[in-house]
Design a protein around this motif. Structure first.
Motif, PDB file in Angstrom:
ATOM      1  N   VAL A  39      -6.198  -1.535  -1.311  1.00 48.93           N
ATOM      2  CA  VAL A  39      -5.376  -0.938  -2.269  1.00 48.93           C
ATOM      3  C   VAL A  39      -5.819   0.235  -2.393  1.00 48.93           C
ATOM      4  CG1 VAL A  39      -6.602  -1.705  -4.363  1.00 48.93           C
ATOM      5  CG2 VAL A  39      -4.420  -1.131  -4.409  1.00 48.93           C
ATOM      6  N   THR A  40      -4.723   1.476  -2.422  1.00 46.55           N
ATOM      7  CA  THR A  40      -4.898   2.774  -2.733  1.00 46.55           C
ATOM      8  C   THR A  40      -5.521   2.764  -4.358  1.00 46.55           C
ATOM      9  OG1 THR A  40      -2.858   3.047  -1.502  1.00 46.55           O
ATOM     10  CG2 THR A  40      -3.607   4.887  -2.768  1.00 46.55           C
ATOM     11  N   MET A  54       0.906  -1.049  -0.089  1.00 38.10           N
ATOM     12  CA  MET A  54      -0.158  -0.055   0.065  1.00 38.10           C
ATOM     13  C   MET A  54       0.845   1.234  -0.210  1.00 38.10           C
ATOM     14  SD  MET A  54      -3.300   0.289   2.359  1.00 38.10           S
ATOM     15  CE  MET A  54      -2.659  -1.056   3.524  1.00 38.10           C
ATOM     16  N   ALA A  76      -2.281   6.492   1.600  1.00 38.38           N
ATOM     17  CA  ALA A  76      -2.395   4.912   1.310  1.00 38.38           C
ATOM     18  C   ALA A  76      -3.622   4.484   1.831  1.00 38.38           C
ATOM     19  CB  ALA A  76      -1.403   4.602   2.121  1.00 38.38           C
ATOM     20  N   GLY A  77      -4.199   3.408   1.234  1.00 41.31           N
ATOM     21  CA  GLY A  77      -5.408   2.708   1.386  1.00 41.31           C
ATOM     22  C   GLY A  77      -6.589   3.327   1.174  1.00 41.31           C
ATOM     23  N   ASP A 105       0.565  -1.345  -6.034  1.00 38.76           N
ATOM     24  CA  ASP A 105       0.432  -0.640  -5.031  1.00 38.76           C
ATOM     25  C   ASP A 105      -0.511   0.457  -5.130  1.00 38.76           C
ATOM     26  OD1 ASP A 105       3.082  -1.553  -4.225  1.00 38.76           O
ATOM     27  OD2 ASP A 105       4.170  -0.220  -5.639  1.00 38.76           O
TER      28      ASP A 105
END
Ligand SMILES: Nc1ncnc2c1ncn2[C@@H]1O[C@H](COP(=O)(O)OP(=O)(O)O)[C@@H](O)[C@H]1O
Ligand SMILES: [Mg+2]
Lengths: 280, 370
Positions: free
Chosen positions: B185-186, B1, B28-29, B153
């Protein structure tokens, strides 16, 4: 899609003409080519057709025809692919210009084209001078009036068919397919082999069919660039028909060409249907 | 992430700046939506993050590292395209396995991970089918599985729902939400549909003419849009330019006079920095009565007379277009009651429901485009 009645009726005259002008010559070819040689013989008589395979000159011409057609097809494919790829990635302005250049050989008569190649490939032509200047050869080598001349001339003539067939499919490739592959970790080389080549397979198959069949049946270019000592089936046929006036032998060669054509199309269709099964 | 930082990113096509100075951060996320009308530069922004196009200005950082020198095949991003872009000559299995094979993942692990991804996106057993044999919704799921199987990512989605019919779109919206929550996941999601953006996102970035017009959480952007443009795009139907008067109208309200109209509306809000504002109110906040209605509100300062010009039935209510002489244009209002075209009505705009919005500086917006 089901064709409506209206287009069908419009297509009828042309389809009829096709039927007459394709079926009739084939029938006449078979009648003449399979005519009995002896007075007492019965139709069909395969002596003449088999004679083409038996005679040395016939065999040579047959092998040469197949060899030249295969080489021309391979060269058109290998040399034409990068050109088509390049043109497809050009902007619209350049694409138009480059397309005109590609189609240009169609606009020149076979005689002029052959004359041009004779000058370029002759003993004192640009090609030999260039090779000598580069130190690759010492004395001029024969590039025309032999198989090399035929291959060069036919490649020049038939390259546009390959390039145009490839361009037709290359232009329609969704750029997102390449991007999708890249985002999944495929390098440009990998994208080319795994995505672009499979997507252009239909174009390659069309181009191969066109180039091979046209190379096999070409007459003017091999006649003008091949010289008398390198007969292929079409020029041999011409000799029999118009020099020796042996129409029976000429028709027999015609039958051999017909068999070759049918054989090639059959193989081609088989390969296509296997290769294209997933294309829908 | 990883988080994604987009700072001052610009991209020019010939004379046209497709995006100009776009900045935002996707934590992130998180699930971030890029929202804006067609042609505002959403796809271009996504392409710059993915590396499909080279940026002319600015920087993109993923997980803190600048990625501008990394080609797309080294960025480890999952991309879902608007048209899905499935490889037509590969089976579903081969499509999903493509990214794993490029990463030289062992055969048995590939099979396991493909199965896992197909399961995650809720696809039935179609692994040996070709894309053209699948429905739009199934193709969509294959595209998602193919992007997720590499454990990217960041997941980039370009209007993935816009080619689906209404029912499927609503279903896939929940699916996307579930999948994003399960994988964590971002995600950066491009859409022109405000409802999609509002329901899916942790953060909405509204774009206009290649620039960012505003960025906020869905609730904040719904309740207090940054500007008239953002409000317009988030479905605030009634927007009228106005000028804030001096002093207070009543206790806790400002008097705002509507431009090109006689109405002076009371607005319960803090005094904005600039006197020139745009008044915005949603149709469902407006009360509509038959003419002659009396009461505190119907006789109050924000009540106006009007005539019904047109109406549309939307199932749960009726949306009316009401001509108010005191306003420069027709008012859009929702009501449960039935009125006919030509009926005289009285409308009320509650002071607490009116938003004072920053007008869009036309100069600032056109900077981005020639
Ligand atoms: N490859 C390109 N070449 C030229 N102009 C482009 C290209 N891609 C996008 N544009 C232009 O950039 C602007 C933004 O496009 P895009 O990012 O696709 O918008 P959106 O996805 O928000 O609809 C549009 O005006 C579009 O015409
Ligand atoms: Mg777009």
């Amino acid at each position: 899609m089901k064709a409506g009645r209206f287009p069908a009726s419009l297509a009828t005259p042309v389809l009829l003409a096709f039927a007459v002008f394709i079926v009739a010559p084939c029938v006449m070819l078979l009648v003449k080519g399979l005519e009995p040689t002896a007075e007492t013989g019965e139709w069909p008589d395969f002596t003449n057709v088999l004679g083409v395979f038996d005679s040395k000159i016939g065999q040579q011409a047959l092998n040469r025809t197949i060899r030249i057609s295969l080489i021309v097809t391979a060269v058109c494919m290998l040399a034409g692919y990068p050109v088509a790829l390049f043109i497809s990635r050009c902007g619209p302005r350049w694409r138009g210009l480059l397309l005109a250049v590609v189609i240009f050989p169609f606009l020149i008569s076979a005689v002029v084209r052959a004359f041009g190649w004779t000058v370029l490939l002759g003993d004192s032509g640009l090609a030999n001078k260039g090779l000598i200047a580069l130190g690759l050869i010492e004395r001029p080598i024969a590039l025309v009036q032999n198989e090399i001349g035929i291959i060069v001339g036919e490649t020049h003539l038939l390259m546009p068919y390959m390039i145009l067939s490839l361009l037709a499919v290359l232009q329609r490739i969704d750029p997102n397919l390449r991007h999708a592959a890249e985002s999944l970790g495929a390098s440009p080389v990998s994208v080319f082999w795994r995505i672009v080549i499979p997507l252009t397979l239909p174009g390659l198959l069309t181009g191969t069919l066109l180039v091979f069949s046209l190379a096999m049946t070409a007459f003017a270019t091999p006649f003008l660039l091949g010289g008398g000592r390198t007969p292929i089936l079409t020029t041999l046929l011409y000799d029999y028909a118009f020099t020796l006036f042996d129409w029976r032998l000429a028709a027999a060669i015609g039958i051999v060409l017909l068999i070759l054509g049918i054989l090639f199309v059959t193989i081609h269709r088989f390969v296509s249907s296997r290769g294209m099964r997933s294309y829908g | 992430m990883s988080d994604v930082e987009v700072s001052g990113v610009s991209k020019r096509y010939d004379e046209l700046w497709a995006v100009k100075g776009v900045s935002f951060t996707a934590p992130a996320g998180s699930f971030t939506s890029l929202l804006g009308p067609s042609g505002c530069g959403k796809t271009t922004t996504l392409r710059l993050i993915a590396g499909f196009a080279a940026l002319d200005e600015g920087e993109v950082r993923i997980g803190g590292k600048p990625v501008d020198d990394l080609p797309p095949w080294r960025r480890n991003l999952g991309v879902v395209f608007q048209n899905y872009a499935l490889f037509p000559f590969m089976t579903v299995f081969d499509n999903v396995a493509f990214g794993l094979r490029r990463r030289k993942v062992a055969r048995s692990e590939t099979a396991a991970r493909v199965a896992e991804a197909i399961d995650l996106v809720g696809l039935p057993d179609l692994a040996q089918r070709y894309p053209r044999q699948l429905s739009g919704g199934q193709q969509q799921r294959v595209a998602l599985a193919r992007a997720l199987v590499i454990r990217p990512d960041v997941l980039l989605l370009d209007e993935p729902l816009s080619n689906l019919d209404a029912k499927l779109r609503a279903e896939m919206r929940f699916e996307l939400k579930r999948i994003q929550r399960e994988t964590g996941v971002t995600s950066i999601f491009v859409t022109h549909d405000q409802e999609e953006a509002l329901t899916l996102s942790d953060q909405i970035v509204v774009m206009n003419l290649g620039t960012v017009a505003g960025a906020a959480q869905p609730k904040a952007i719904w309740e207090q849009p940054e500007s008239a443009y953002v409000a317009d795009f988030l479905g605030v139907e009634n927007l009228f330019p106005g000028t804030v008067g001096d002093g207070a109208a009543t206790e806790g309200t400002l008097a705002v006079s509507v431009e090109d109209g006689e109405a002076v509306l009371h607005v319960a809000t803090a005094r904005p920095e600039d006197r020139t504002v745009v008044l915005g109110i949603r149709s469902e906040e407006i009360a509509v009565w038959r003419a002659g209605e009396t009461g505190d509100e119907a006789d109050g300062p924000n009540a106006l007379d009007g005539t019904v010009r047109e109406f549309t039935y939307v199932g749960s209510a009726v949306v009316y277009q009401v001509d108010c002489p005191a306003l420069p244009g027709p008012l859009i209002a929702t009501a449960q009651e039935d009125f006919a075209i030509g009926d005289s009505v009285r409308v009320h705009l509650p002071p607490g429901a009116i938003k004072l919005l920053r007008p869009d500086a036309p100069a600032g917006a056109s900077d981005a485009r020639p």
